[in-house]
Design a protein around this motif. Structure first.
Motif, PDB file in Angstrom:
ATOM      1  N   GLN A  77      -1.181  49.250  34.293  1.00  0.00           N
ATOM      2  CA  GLN A  77      -0.300  50.103  34.052  1.00  0.00           C
ATOM      3  C   GLN A  77      -0.327  51.223  33.919  1.00  0.00           C
ATOM      4  N   GLN A  78       0.849  51.955  35.146  1.00  0.00           N
ATOM      5  CA  GLN A  78       0.809  52.928  35.585  1.00  0.00           C
ATOM      6  C   GLN A  78       2.434  53.606  36.127  1.00  0.00           C
ATOM      7  N   ARG A  79       2.583  54.364  35.860  1.00  0.00           N
ATOM      8  CA  ARG A  79       4.328  55.260  36.344  1.00  0.00           C
ATOM      9  C   ARG A  79       3.799  56.311  37.237  1.00  0.00           C
ATOM     10  N   PHE A  80       5.531  56.334  38.036  1.00  0.00           N
ATOM     11  CA  PHE A  80       4.946  57.406  39.369  1.00  0.00           C
ATOM     12  C   PHE A  80       6.366  56.907  39.868  1.00  0.00           C
ATOM     13  N   SER A  81       7.097  59.199  39.821  1.00  0.00           N
ATOM     14  CA  SER A  81       8.460  59.461  40.404  1.00  0.00           C
ATOM     15  C   SER A  81       8.970  58.897  41.810  1.00  0.00           C
ATOM     16  N   LEU A  82       9.522  57.958  41.626  1.00  0.00           N
ATOM     17  CA  LEU A  82      10.259  58.466  43.397  1.00  0.00           C
ATOM     18  C   LEU A  82      10.831  59.289  43.721  1.00  0.00           C
ATOM     19  N   ARG A  83      10.826  59.942  42.487  1.00  0.00           N
ATOM     20  CA  ARG A  83      11.368  61.677  42.810  1.00  0.00           C
ATOM     21  C   ARG A  83      13.001  61.515  43.335  1.00  0.00           C
ATOM     22  N   LEU A  84      13.859  61.032  42.880  1.00  0.00           N
ATOM     23  CA  LEU A  84      15.395  60.559  42.943  1.00  0.00           C
ATOM     24  C   LEU A  84      15.750  61.165  41.781  1.00  0.00           C
ATOM     25  N   PRO A  85      17.528  61.318  42.172  1.00  0.00           N
ATOM     26  CA  PRO A  85      18.477  62.339  41.177  1.00  0.00           C
ATOM     27  C   PRO A  85      18.630  60.998  39.718  1.00  0.00           C
ATOM     28  N   VAL A  86      18.768  61.649  38.957  1.00  0.00           N
ATOM     29  CA  VAL A  86      19.642  60.295  37.848  1.00  0.00           C
ATOM     30  C   VAL A  86      21.192  60.776  38.191  1.00  0.00           C
ATOM     31  N   ASN A  87      21.206  59.861  38.787  1.00  0.00           N
ATOM     32  CA  ASN A  87      22.915  59.716  39.249  1.00  0.00           C
ATOM     33  C   ASN A  87      22.861  58.130  39.799  1.00  0.00           C
ATOM     34  N   THR A  88      24.107  57.916  40.326  1.00  0.00           N
ATOM     35  CA  THR A  88      24.250  56.323  40.549  1.00  0.00           C
ATOM     36  C   THR A  88      23.781  56.587  41.429  1.00  0.00           C
ATOM     37  N   VAL A  89      23.470  57.513  42.483  1.00  0.00           N
ATOM     38  CA  VAL A  89      23.189  56.543  43.809  1.00  0.00           C
ATOM     39  C   VAL A  89      21.860  57.049  43.596  1.00  0.00           C
ATOM     40  N   GLY A  90      21.266  58.285  43.194  1.00  0.00           N
ATOM     41  CA  GLY A  90      19.231  57.601  42.901  1.00  0.00           C
ATOM     42  C   GLY A  90      19.156  56.074  42.094  1.00  0.00           C
ATOM     43  N   LEU A  91      19.972  55.773  41.300  1.00  0.00           N
ATOM     44  CA  LEU A  91      19.707  54.658  40.976  1.00  0.00           C
ATOM     45  C   LEU A  91      19.855  53.496  41.741  1.00  0.00           C
ATOM     46  N   GLN A  92      21.074  53.330  42.728  1.00  0.00           N
ATOM     47  CA  GLN A  92      21.189  52.401  43.582  1.00  0.00           C
ATOM     48  C   GLN A  92      20.249  53.037  44.569  1.00  0.00           C
ATOM     49  N   GLN A  93      19.707  53.335  44.683  1.00  0.00           N
ATOM     50  CA  GLN A  93      18.035  53.615  45.960  1.00  0.00           C
ATOM     51  C   GLN A  93      17.149  52.764  44.743  1.00  0.00           C
ATOM     52  N   ALA A  94      16.844  53.431  43.438  1.00  0.00           N
ATOM     53  CA  ALA A  94      15.672  53.041  42.456  1.00  0.00           C
ATOM     54  C   ALA A  94      15.356  51.782  42.728  1.00  0.00           C
ATOM     55  N   GLU A  95      16.788  51.519  42.830  1.00  0.00           N
ATOM     56  CA  GLU A  95      16.853  49.607  41.931  1.00  0.00           C
ATOM     57  C   GLU A  95      16.385  49.073  43.230  1.00  0.00           C
ATOM     58  N   ARG A  96      16.622  49.187  44.610  1.00  0.00           N
ATOM     59  CA  ARG A  96      15.938  48.527  45.712  1.00  0.00           C
ATOM     60  C   ARG A  96      14.589  48.917  46.068  1.00  0.00           C
ATOM     61  N   GLN A  97      14.287  50.391  45.913  1.00  0.00           N
ATOM     62  CA  GLN A  97      12.907  50.596  45.914  1.00  0.00           C
ATOM     63  C   GLN A  97      11.910  49.606  45.065  1.00  0.00           C
ATOM     64  N   ALA A  98      12.414  49.837  43.672  1.00  0.00           N
ATOM     65  CA  ALA A  98      12.141  48.523  42.379  1.00  0.00           C
ATOM     66  C   ALA A  98      11.901  47.217  43.239  1.00  0.00           C
ATOM     67  N   LYS A  99      12.823  47.084  43.190  1.00  0.00           N
ATOM     68  CA  LYS A  99      12.242  45.641  44.553  1.00  0.00           C
ATOM     69  C   LYS A  99      11.406  45.168  45.528  1.00  0.00           C
ATOM     70  N   LEU A 100      11.344  46.160  46.123  1.00  0.00           N
ATOM     71  CA  LEU A 100      10.350  46.125  47.888  1.00  0.00           C
ATOM     72  C   LEU A 100       8.840  46.028  46.929  1.00  0.00           C
ATOM     73  N   ILE A 101       9.001  47.091  46.021  1.00  0.00           N
ATOM     74  CA  ILE A 101       7.555  47.777  45.709  1.00  0.00           C
ATOM     75  C   ILE A 101       7.343  46.219  44.499  1.00  0.00           C
ATOM     76  N   GLY A 102       8.166  45.646  43.790  1.00  0.00           N
ATOM     77  CA  GLY A 102       7.754  44.327  43.334  1.00  0.00           C
ATOM     78  C   GLY A 102       7.886  43.358  43.858  1.00  0.00           C
ATOM     79  N   ALA A 103       8.049  42.584  45.199  1.00  0.00           N
ATOM     80  CA  ALA A 103       8.120  41.950  46.519  1.00  0.00           C
ATOM     81  C   ALA A 103       6.007  42.203  47.183  1.00  0.00           C
ATOM     82  N   GLU A 104       6.518  43.412  47.069  1.00  0.00           N
ATOM     83  CA  GLU A 104       5.345  43.673  47.631  1.00  0.00           C
ATOM     84  C   GLU A 104       3.984  43.386  46.449  1.00  0.00           C
TER      85      GLU A 104
END
Length: 128
Positions: A50-77
């Motif tokens: 279990q680990q955590r790491f920063s996506l360096r994305l700001p906490v706003n709507t656009v940042g959350l959309q990018q974070a979700e896309r990144q999470a989907k990509l990383i989850g698939a990988e």
């Protein structure tokens, strides 16, 4: 809808897709949490944990959309066994090797002698 509700919904979508990663807010940035392989040259562990790491994305709507896309990509990988830390580790120079203890000691000693006059007493500081 506020950002916390949107974050909860994004994590529900990730969980429903069984991607084994989640997004969370830490300060003013979004982070990912999940079971990732050990980081190269950083840990002695050999199995994913279990680990955590920063996506360096700001906490706003656009940042959350990018974070979700990144999470989907990383989850698939992760699911395909193709995840690598290289794009996510903050390394200034990719050719630079990580510093080991003797490098830090040498750097400290260099700085010490730039600030201090070499005397018998000060030179004995470095004797073992």
């Amino acid at each position: 809808m506020d950002i916390e509700d949107s974050l909860t919904q994004a994590n529900a979508r990730l969980k429903q897709a069984k991607l084994r990663v989640s997004i969370y807010r830490r300060g003013n940035t979004f982070w990912l949490q999940g079971t990732f392989p050990p980081k190269p040259h950083i840990t002695h562990k050999t199995k994913p944990y279990q680990q955590r790491f920063s996506l360096r994305l700001p906490v706003n709507t656009v940042g959350l959309q990018q974070a979700e896309r990144q999470a989907k990509l990383i989850g698939a990988e992760l699911s395909l066994g193709q995840f690598t830390w290289e794009p996510y580790l903050a390394v200034q120079d990719k050719d630079e090797q990580p510093k080991i203890v003797k490098d830090w000691i040498a750097q400290f000693e260099d700085g010490y002698w730039k600030r201090r006059k070499k005397t018998v007493s000060s030179q004995n500081t470095w004797k073992v």
